[in-house]
Design an enzyme around this catalytic site. Structure first.
Site, PDB file in Angstrom:
ATOM      1  N   ARG A   1     -13.808  11.567  22.257  1.00  0.00           N
ATOM      2  CA  ARG A   1     -15.090  11.497  21.558  1.00  0.00           C
ATOM      3  C   ARG A   1     -14.970  10.930  20.145  1.00  0.00           C
ATOM      4  NH1 ARG A   1     -16.372  17.671  23.088  1.00  0.00           N
ATOM      5  NH2 ARG A   1     -14.112  17.619  23.425  1.00  0.00           N
TER       6      ARG A   1
ATOM      7  N   ASP B   1      -7.295  20.839  16.703  1.00  0.00           N
ATOM      8  CA  ASP B   1      -8.476  20.211  16.094  1.00  0.00           C
ATOM      9  C   ASP B   1      -9.388  21.232  15.418  1.00  0.00           C
ATOM     10  OD1 ASP B   1      -9.442  21.491  18.333  1.00  0.00           O
ATOM     11  OD2 ASP B   1     -10.597  19.781  19.080  1.00  0.00           O
TER      12      ASP B   1
ATOM     13  N   LYS C   1       1.642  -2.713 -13.218  1.00  0.00           N
ATOM     14  CA  LYS C   1       2.334  -2.475 -11.944  1.00  0.00           C
ATOM     15  C   LYS C   1       3.799  -2.266 -12.229  1.00  0.00           C
ATOM     16  CE  LYS C   1       4.803  -4.628  -9.527  1.00  0.00           C
ATOM     17  NZ  LYS C   1       5.615  -5.642  -8.849  1.00  0.00           N
TER      18      LYS C   1
ATOM     19  N   TYR D   1      -2.081  -8.406 -17.562  1.00  0.00           N
ATOM     20  CA  TYR D   1      -1.313  -7.970 -16.403  1.00  0.00           C
ATOM     21  C   TYR D   1       0.123  -7.749 -16.847  1.00  0.00           C
ATOM     22  CZ  TYR D   1       1.410  -7.927 -12.154  1.00  0.00           C
ATOM     23  OH  TYR D   1       2.293  -7.570 -11.184  1.00  0.00           O
TER      24      TYR D   1
ATOM     25  N   ALA E   1      -0.101 -16.251 -30.876  1.00  0.00           N
ATOM     26  CA  ALA E   1      -1.139 -16.381 -29.844  1.00  0.00           C
ATOM     27  C   ALA E   1      -0.924 -17.657 -29.039  1.00  0.00           C
ATOM     28  CB  ALA E   1      -2.518 -16.389 -30.493  1.00  0.00           C
TER      29      ALA E   1
END
Ligand code: UD1
Ligand code: CA
Length: 453
Positions: free
Chosen positions: A15, A104, A348, A363, A420
């Site tokens: 189901r 279940d 990361k 990043y 920069a």
């Protein structure tokens, strides 16, 4: 009294209409069957047997790290009684009680199981089964009792007459058996029913006495057979988890919009703002404010940290740091204390020392930054050469100007300032200024030639 546990987890869960076996469907940080195993952990059972069948290999793998679990295979799913029969070889000479649980039924409370075992023992029953009186008994087996809670029969919904369907007392799928008596009855099960299956519930016909115990809060025994019941179980679980944390001193602003896995740990005086989702092995320290609009998964956040409109996964953040708005921390990132990371910054596998700032549009991947580093707006680590990832290392108190590209592998020492717009391709190990861009040229009086007449 010795207790063994058998969990029925061999069914496909037709189901659910899913590729995933039903008992592996996730519910607030654990799969359904993990919830069931968790509910028995305090009973210190002599055996924890999981009966697997449909996608059995997958179920085994999902549970392989749990201590003490033994698996038996039910190669054909011929019913819940047939499933328990498969566990008999593992229970040879076992003379205690066998607790059988459907895989279940995830929301069962430990206290309820303890009550069931207590009643089982007090009355010396052959079997004691958990029941509930529920408003909508459709789909459940009905339990027919006499006035003293002695069970006469259990009839599956599909095998019930119209009159029997009116009976609201249902079988929760949680049983405590005197095992030697059950072992005698199990081989005699017949499959004379609508599904032609061997029903565990028919074993009660051969056992005496069988007693029913009503659960106080029927939400506990909700069986998950389809996605609607899965969603209902999730709501019940969320309500429980949030109640728990609020009683423990956590502020939830607009709790209805927040979700928290059962595996999360929150200190007192944490504030969780709206639309925030806390998942997995996340730990949040006191005084921290998470959200609005944040997602934190498998991450450890220390005290007095703020995380606004941000995503943090598999990472660690030290005290008094500000994350967001709109930051993404992932891949074992570690941020020190008194840092600032926000406004479209992605980290990361980055390690930031203390008081380091990356405030705008950056990043930083595979990067190690020291203390008091200032990352200028738009600084990017070019960490991937198309084949491999490389490291960027930046020493204490160094600064990158806006729009700096750090082409890894590359290392900046302490007190280095990058002008920069620089593209840094070589290490700068001594303190100083690095300018790595074309010099500006100005041609005085230069104008576009007017078009020819
Ligand atoms: C079962 C009970 C029902 C009870 C309900 C409570 C029986 C016959 N019926 O019905 O009285 O009200 O649970 O939720 O027991 N399984 C196996 N092998 C099989 C069949 C099932 O391991 O051959 C496992 C399933 O994976 C599941 C559990 O047993 O975890 C229950 O099976 P399910 O088909 O969901 O039974 P219900 O129809 O819900
Ligand atoms: Ca079921």
């Amino acid at each position: 009294m010795m207790i063994a546990v058998a969990v029925l987890a061999a069914g496909r869960g037709t189901r659910m209409k899913s590729q995933l076996p039903k008992v592996l469907h996730p519910l607030g940080g654990r799969s359904l069957v993990e919830w069931v195993l968790q509910s028995v952990s305090e009973l210190e059972p002599t055996h924890k047997i999981v009966i697997v069948g449909y996608a059995g290999e997958m179920v085994r793998q999902a549970l392989q790290d749990l201590p003490q679990v033994q698996f038996v295979e039910q190669t054909e799913q011929l019913g819940t009684g047939h499933a328990v029969q498969q566990a008999m070889p593992l229970l040879e000479n076992f003379t205690g009680d066998l607790l059988v649980l459907n895989g279940d039924v995830p929301l069962l409370r430990r206290e309820t199981l303890k009550d069931l075992l207590r009643i089982h023992k007090t009355y010396g029953n052959a079997a004691t089964i958990l029941t509930a009186q529920i408003p909508d008994p459709r789909g459940y087996g009905r339990v027919i009792c006499d006035g003293n809670n002695i069970v006469k029969q259990i009839i599956e919904d599909r095998d019930c007459t119209a009159a029997q369907k009116q009976n609201r007392r249902i079988n929760a799928g949680v049983y405590c058996f005197n095992y030697p008596k059950l072992a005698e009855a199990l081989p005699h099960l017949k499959s004379e029913n609508d599904q032609q299956e061997f029903y565990l519930t028919d074993a009660v016909n051969d056992l005496e006495p069988v007693m029913a115990m009503d659960v106080e809060d029927y939400e506990e025994i909700l069986g998950v057979n389809d996605r609607q019941q899965l969603a209902t179980a999730y709501q019940i679980l969320q309500r429980r988890i949030k109640q728990y944390w609020m009683m423990a001193g956590v502020t939830l602003v607009d709790p209805g919009s927040i979700t928290i896995d059962d595996t999360v740990q929150l200190a007192p005086d944490v504030i969780v703002e709206p639309q925030t989702h806390l998942r997995g092995e996340t730990v949040i320290g006191t005084g921290s404010r998470i959200g609005p609009g944040s997602y934190v998964e498998n991450s450890q956040i220390a005290a007095n940290v703020s995380v606004k409109f941000s995503v943090v996964t598999d990472s660690q953040v030290a005290a008094d740091t500000e994350i967001g708005p709109y930051a993404h921390l992932r891949g074992q990132t570690q941020v020190g204390s008194h840092c600032r990371v926000g406004n479209f910054v992605e980290l990361k596998q980055a390690k930031l020392g203390d008081q380091t700032k990356a405030s705008h549009l950056s990043y930083l991947g595979d990067a190690q930054l020291g203390d008091q580093v200032n990352i200028g707006a738009g600084t990017i680590t070019a960490n991937y050469d198309g084949v491999q990832k490389h490291q960027t290392i930046i020493g204490n108190r160094s600064k990158t100007g806006a729009n700096t590209v750090l082409v890894a592998p590359v290392k900046l020492g302490d007190n280095v300032t990058v002008a920069a717009g620089s593209t840094v391709t070589q290490d700068v190990l001594e303190p100083g200024l690095v300018i790595a861009r074309a010099r500006q040229i100005v041609k005085p009086g230069w104008q576009l030639k007017p078009p020819a007449p």
